[in-house]
Write a protein that holds these residues in place. Structure first.
Motif, PDB file in Angstrom:
ATOM      1  N   THR A 130       0.828  -1.199   0.000  1.00  0.00           N
ATOM      2  CA  THR A 130       0.000   0.000   0.000  1.00  0.00           C
ATOM      3  C   THR A 130       0.867   1.256   0.000  1.00  0.00           C
ATOM      4  O   THR A 130       0.583   2.216  -0.726  1.00  0.00           O
ATOM      5  CB  THR A 130      -0.955  -0.004   1.209  1.00  0.00           C
ATOM      6  OG1 THR A 130      -1.699  -1.230   1.203  1.00  0.00           O
ATOM      7  CG2 THR A 130      -1.911   1.172   1.169  1.00  0.00           C
ATOM      8  N   LEU A 131       1.931   1.231   0.777  1.00  0.00           N
ATOM      9  CA  LEU A 131       2.838   2.368   0.799  1.00  0.00           C
ATOM     10  C   LEU A 131       3.505   2.547  -0.564  1.00  0.00           C
ATOM     11  O   LEU A 131       3.644   3.676  -1.049  1.00  0.00           O
ATOM     12  CB  LEU A 131       3.877   2.186   1.905  1.00  0.00           C
ATOM     13  CG  LEU A 131       4.714   3.391   2.300  1.00  0.00           C
ATOM     14  CD1 LEU A 131       3.839   4.586   2.648  1.00  0.00           C
ATOM     15  CD2 LEU A 131       5.614   3.036   3.469  1.00  0.00           C
ATOM     16  N   ALA A 132       3.885   1.452  -1.190  1.00  0.00           N
ATOM     17  CA  ALA A 132       4.489   1.533  -2.534  1.00  0.00           C
ATOM     18  C   ALA A 132       3.496   2.127  -3.532  1.00  0.00           C
ATOM     19  O   ALA A 132       3.876   2.945  -4.385  1.00  0.00           O
ATOM     20  CB  ALA A 132       4.956   0.159  -2.990  1.00  0.00           C
ATOM     21  N   LEU A 133       2.236   1.740  -3.439  1.00  0.00           N
ATOM     22  CA  LEU A 133       1.211   2.307  -4.319  1.00  0.00           C
ATOM     23  C   LEU A 133       1.081   3.814  -4.101  1.00  0.00           C
ATOM     24  O   LEU A 133       1.079   4.595  -5.057  1.00  0.00           O
ATOM     25  CB  LEU A 133      -0.140   1.623  -4.087  1.00  0.00           C
ATOM     26  CG  LEU A 133      -1.345   2.221  -4.814  1.00  0.00           C
ATOM     27  CD1 LEU A 133      -1.184   2.078  -6.321  1.00  0.00           C
ATOM     28  CD2 LEU A 133      -2.630   1.562  -4.326  1.00  0.00           C
ATOM     29  N   LEU A 134       1.000   4.231  -2.849  1.00  0.00           N
ATOM     30  CA  LEU A 134       0.873   5.655  -2.555  1.00  0.00           C
ATOM     31  C   LEU A 134       2.098   6.437  -3.016  1.00  0.00           C
ATOM     32  O   LEU A 134       1.976   7.550  -3.535  1.00  0.00           O
ATOM     33  CB  LEU A 134       0.620   5.870  -1.060  1.00  0.00           C
ATOM     34  CG  LEU A 134      -0.736   5.392  -0.548  1.00  0.00           C
ATOM     35  CD1 LEU A 134      -0.808   5.507   0.967  1.00  0.00           C
ATOM     36  CD2 LEU A 134      -1.864   6.158  -1.207  1.00  0.00           C
ATOM     37  N   VAL A 135       3.272   5.861  -2.831  1.00  0.00           N
ATOM     38  CA  VAL A 135       4.501   6.525  -3.281  1.00  0.00           C
ATOM     39  C   VAL A 135       4.490   6.677  -4.797  1.00  0.00           C
ATOM     40  O   VAL A 135       4.817   7.750  -5.331  1.00  0.00           O
ATOM     41  CB  VAL A 135       5.747   5.749  -2.797  1.00  0.00           C
ATOM     42  CG1 VAL A 135       6.993   6.177  -3.561  1.00  0.00           C
ATOM     43  CG2 VAL A 135       5.944   5.949  -1.300  1.00  0.00           C
ATOM     44  N   ALA A 136       4.104   5.616  -5.510  1.00  0.00           N
ATOM     45  CA  ALA A 136       4.062   5.691  -6.974  1.00  0.00           C
ATOM     46  C   ALA A 136       3.086   6.773  -7.432  1.00  0.00           C
ATOM     47  O   ALA A 136       3.374   7.545  -8.355  1.00  0.00           O
ATOM     48  CB  ALA A 136       3.683   4.341  -7.566  1.00  0.00           C
ATOM     49  N   ILE A 137       1.945   6.855  -6.784  1.00  0.00           N
ATOM     50  CA  ILE A 137       0.962   7.878  -7.134  1.00  0.00           C
ATOM     51  C   ILE A 137       1.512   9.272  -6.819  1.00  0.00           C
ATOM     52  O   ILE A 137       1.344  10.208  -7.610  1.00  0.00           O
ATOM     53  CB  ILE A 137      -0.380   7.608  -6.433  1.00  0.00           C
ATOM     54  CG1 ILE A 137      -1.030   6.360  -7.057  1.00  0.00           C
ATOM     55  CG2 ILE A 137      -1.307   8.815  -6.523  1.00  0.00           C
ATOM     56  CD1 ILE A 137      -2.231   5.848  -6.311  1.00  0.00           C
ATOM     57  N   GLN A 138       2.192   9.411  -5.688  1.00  0.00           N
ATOM     58  CA  GLN A 138       2.775  10.710  -5.344  1.00  0.00           C
ATOM     59  C   GLN A 138       3.868  11.120  -6.329  1.00  0.00           C
ATOM     60  O   GLN A 138       3.989  12.291  -6.684  1.00  0.00           O
ATOM     61  CB  GLN A 138       3.311  10.703  -3.912  1.00  0.00           C
ATOM     62  CG  GLN A 138       2.235  10.631  -2.857  1.00  0.00           C
ATOM     63  CD  GLN A 138       1.155  11.669  -3.061  1.00  0.00           C
ATOM     64  OE1 GLN A 138       1.419  12.849  -3.263  1.00  0.00           O
ATOM     65  NE2 GLN A 138      -0.094  11.231  -3.035  1.00  0.00           N
ATOM     66  N   VAL A 139       4.646  10.154  -6.796  1.00  0.00           N
ATOM     67  CA  VAL A 139       5.653  10.447  -7.821  1.00  0.00           C
ATOM     68  C   VAL A 139       4.948  10.910  -9.098  1.00  0.00           C
ATOM     69  O   VAL A 139       5.350  11.900  -9.724  1.00  0.00           O
ATOM     70  CB  VAL A 139       6.559   9.223  -8.085  1.00  0.00           C
ATOM     71  CG1 VAL A 139       7.381   9.400  -9.355  1.00  0.00           C
ATOM     72  CG2 VAL A 139       7.473   8.977  -6.885  1.00  0.00           C
ATOM     73  N   GLY A 140       3.886  10.213  -9.482  1.00  0.00           N
ATOM     74  CA  GLY A 140       3.122  10.613 -10.671  1.00  0.00           C
ATOM     75  C   GLY A 140       2.523  11.997 -10.532  1.00  0.00           C
ATOM     76  O   GLY A 140       2.573  12.811 -11.472  1.00  0.00           O
ATOM     77  N   ILE A 141       1.970  12.302  -9.371  1.00  0.00           N
ATOM     78  CA  ILE A 141       1.404  13.627  -9.118  1.00  0.00           C
ATOM     79  C   ILE A 141       2.495  14.688  -9.205  1.00  0.00           C
ATOM     80  O   ILE A 141       2.313  15.739  -9.825  1.00  0.00           O
ATOM     81  CB  ILE A 141       0.684  13.662  -7.748  1.00  0.00           C
ATOM     82  CG1 ILE A 141      -0.642  12.900  -7.831  1.00  0.00           C
ATOM     83  CG2 ILE A 141       0.483  15.089  -7.258  1.00  0.00           C
ATOM     84  CD1 ILE A 141      -1.336  12.712  -6.500  1.00  0.00           C
ATOM     85  N   THR A 142       3.623  14.410  -8.599  1.00  0.00           N
ATOM     86  CA  THR A 142       4.720  15.378  -8.599  1.00  0.00           C
ATOM     87  C   THR A 142       5.259  15.601 -10.006  1.00  0.00           C
ATOM     88  O   THR A 142       5.503  16.748 -10.416  1.00  0.00           O
ATOM     89  CB  THR A 142       5.836  14.922  -7.645  1.00  0.00           C
ATOM     90  OG1 THR A 142       5.267  14.715  -6.346  1.00  0.00           O
ATOM     91  CG2 THR A 142       6.954  15.944  -7.561  1.00  0.00           C
ATOM     92  N   MET A 143       5.421  14.536 -10.772  1.00  0.00           N
ATOM     93  CA  MET A 143       5.895  14.675 -12.152  1.00  0.00           C
ATOM     94  C   MET A 143       4.885  15.464 -12.991  1.00  0.00           C
ATOM     95  O   MET A 143       5.272  16.312 -13.799  1.00  0.00           O
ATOM     96  CB  MET A 143       6.154  13.294 -12.755  1.00  0.00           C
ATOM     97  CG  MET A 143       7.367  12.600 -12.145  1.00  0.00           C
ATOM     98  SD  MET A 143       7.581  10.860 -12.605  1.00  0.00           S
ATOM     99  CE  MET A 143       7.301  10.847 -14.343  1.00  0.00           C
TER     100      MET A 143
END
Length: 188
Positions: A130-143
């Motif tokens: 779940t943390l990996a999913l949230l991190v990936a989404i946060q990276v996508g949002i930031t990019m």
């Protein structure tokens, strides 16, 4: 007059079984990556950040930098990282746990103590995913925010969800079909 202790009392008197080292390493890595992404976001997020996307990856909700950072910090901190602590229910209210072969696990102190470890490890794996999913989404949002784009790359959004789904399926298969909760002869 003799008093008989309950399996719960017996389990509480036993030492806690340690979490498998490889699971601890995964958890440490996941938390370290999450913290690194939060630090990166603090440094690079613009004042206006897309924070919600429709089914096609098109931004349909925006937030301030502080709002986006609050989401990046608070959701994992309040909802995800505490998840393994639910394994404590095994030693407080074992009948509330829905797991394979539960009735066998709750009949003695050593079984309950092992049951708590198995549940804690499985919850840590779900936490890491779940943390990996949230991190990936946060990276996508930031990019997306840095590119000043109105849509997130579908690969980030849907790829992250696919990896999460496959990982979650693997953890659940390990729990329910893999014999992880089968009777263990060393506890008879």
């Amino acid at each position: 007059m003799t008093t008989t202790s309950s399996p719960i009392d017996d389990a509480r008197d036993l030492p806690r079984e340690p979490t498998a080292p490889w699971i601890r390493v995964l958890a440490i890595i996941a938390v370290a990556v999450w913290l690194a992404v939060v630090i990166w976001q603090v440094m690079v997020l613009p004042d206006r950040v897309p924070t919600h996307f429709d089914g096609s990856g098109q931004a349909d909700g925006w937030s301030s930098k502080n709002g986006a950072l609050a989401f990046s910090v608070l959701i994992p901190l309040l909802c995800v990282i505490p998840l393994p602590s639910l394994a404590r229910l095994v030693l407080r209210w074992p009948q509330a746990i829905n797991a394979p072969n539960r009735d066998w696990w709750i009949t003695s102190g050593p079984r309950l103590r092992r049951f708590e470890r198995l549940m804690r490890e499985d919850l840590w794996l779900i936490t890491v995913l779940t943390l990996a999913l949230l991190v990936a989404i946060q990276v996508g949002i930031t990019m997306t925010a840095r590119a000043e784009a109105d849509s997130m790359a579908n690969g980030v959004l849907f790829g992250s969800l696919a990896v999460f789904g496959v990982g979650l399926f693997a953890v659940l298969a390990r729990m329910y079909a893999g014999g992880r909760y089968a009777e263990q002869p060393d506890l008879d």
